[in-house]
Motif scaffolding. Sequence first.
Motif, PDB file in Angstrom:
ATOM      1  N   THR A 228       0.927  -1.242  -0.021  1.00  0.00           N
ATOM      2  CA  THR A 228       0.142   0.130   0.069  1.00  0.00           C
ATOM      3  C   THR A 228       0.788   1.315   0.041  1.00  0.00           C
ATOM      4  N   PHE A 229       0.198   2.328  -0.523  1.00  0.00           N
ATOM      5  CA  PHE A 229       1.173   3.885  -0.626  1.00  0.00           C
ATOM      6  C   PHE A 229       2.356   3.160  -1.438  1.00  0.00           C
ATOM      7  N   ASP A 251      -1.897   2.698  -4.951  1.00  0.00           N
ATOM      8  CA  ASP A 251      -1.411   4.119  -4.781  1.00  0.00           C
ATOM      9  C   ASP A 251      -2.197   4.945  -5.561  1.00  0.00           C
ATOM     10  N   PRO A 302       3.114   4.634   4.807  1.00  0.00           N
ATOM     11  CA  PRO A 302       2.311   5.910   4.466  1.00  0.00           C
ATOM     12  C   PRO A 302       3.229   7.096   4.583  1.00  0.00           C
TER      13      PRO A 302
END
Length: 398
Positions: A228-229, A251, A302
Motif C-alpha cells: 500500500t502507498f 497508490d 504511508p
Amino acid sequence: MKNTVKLKIKSTFAKNLRAGFPLINKEAVLNLKGNVEEGSTLELVDESGAFLGKGYFGQQNKGIGWVLSRQQQEEFDEKFFEKKFKQAIEGRKTLFNDPETTAFRVFNGEGDGIGGLTIDYFDGYYLINWYSEGIYHFKNLVVQALTNIADYKGLYEKKRFAEQGTYIEDDDFIAGERAPIPLIVKENGMNFAVYLNESAMVGIFLDQRDVRKTIRDKYSKGKNVLNTFSYTGAFSVAAAVGGATKTTSVDVANRSKSKTIEQFSINEIDYEAQDIIVEDVFNYFKYAVRKNLLFDLVILDPPSYARSKKNTFSAAKDYPDLLEKAIRITEKDGVIVASTNASNFGMDKFKGFIEKAFKQTGDKYKILEEFRLPSDFKTINNFKEGNYLKVVFIKKLT
C-alpha cells in the motif's frame, strides 16, 4: 560574505546546544530581531555571553538554522565543506565498492555535520538536496568542494525550500554530463529506474534499502503480497524477486501505475501477472473487506501526512486506525511490515500504535524484527529526531 549575527540563547536551551544538539529553534533565541538574512553566519552565546557554537541562518520546518561548528574561529569556506565531504565519503567506502548497490546516501545532513543538506549517489551521479535558502547560499562552495574530492559523471540538485516546504520546479542539472532518462541503478542486485531531473522525488526511497532486502530474502517466497502507498512499486519488486506468488500495488497517484510497470520490467518480471491499482488506499481497504480478500504479507508505508479527495492522514494521529484496517485483511500467521518516516515520535510510541491497533481488532501479535535508518543515513545521538525511520515486522498470530 554576509555579516555574522550574534544570537543569545535562553539558558533552558543552552544546555542542549552545549551537549551537541545541532538545531537552532526560534523559541531558543532571546534577541532575534528584524530580518536576519538567509545564509548569515550565526554565533551563538549563552545568557552570560559564553560561546556555544557557530552555524548558519536558514529557515525550514524544523527550525531557523543549524550549528555547524563548536570552534569560534572556524570559517565556513571551501576547506570546511571539503573536510566534511571527505569524511562522509570515507565512511561509505563499503557501499562505493559494492557492485550490487549503486544508489545510496553519501551525506546525511546533521548526521555528517551540516544540517539542511543531504547528498545522494546514483551510479556516478550526485544529487544535492537543499532544505533552506540559508544552506543554498553556500551552493558555490559546496559544489566546488564536492568537485575537488569526488569523481562524478554529473551533479544534480533539488531545491526543497519554497513556501510550506514544497519543491521548487527547475532544471535540476548542475554540472558534468546529464544522466540517462531513466537512470538504472542497482540495490542489492535489484534494478530501479530513477529520474534525477523530474519532480522532487527520483523514484526510490533510499532509506528503505535494508527493509527491501529483508522482504525479498525472508518474507516473500510463495506469499500473496499487498503493497500500500506503493509509489513506484519498489517493495513489490523486492517481493516478486523474492518469489511472491503475486503482488498487489495500491497508490492514489496516476503516475504510480506506469512507474511500477517500469520497475517490474527492468527486473524482467511479468507486470501483467501482478495487480497494479490506482486507488485511494483507504477505499481499497474497504473493497478488500467486501471481497473477503486476505494477504500473507501487507506492507504499510504511508507518508507522514497525506490528503486525498475524501481522506486526510496524519501518522502521529491516524496510524493505529490505518494499521487496524491492514490487520483485518492479513491472513492468520501473516506478516505486516509497518513503517513510518514521521520524525515527531519515536519507536516506543510507534510500538504503542501497534499495540492499540491489535487491541482494536482483538488479535494477538508478535514483533519479528525492527529496522531504523541504514548505516549510510548517519545520525547523531544528540538529535533523536534525525533517526526518523521506524519499521516493524509484525506477525499476526492464530
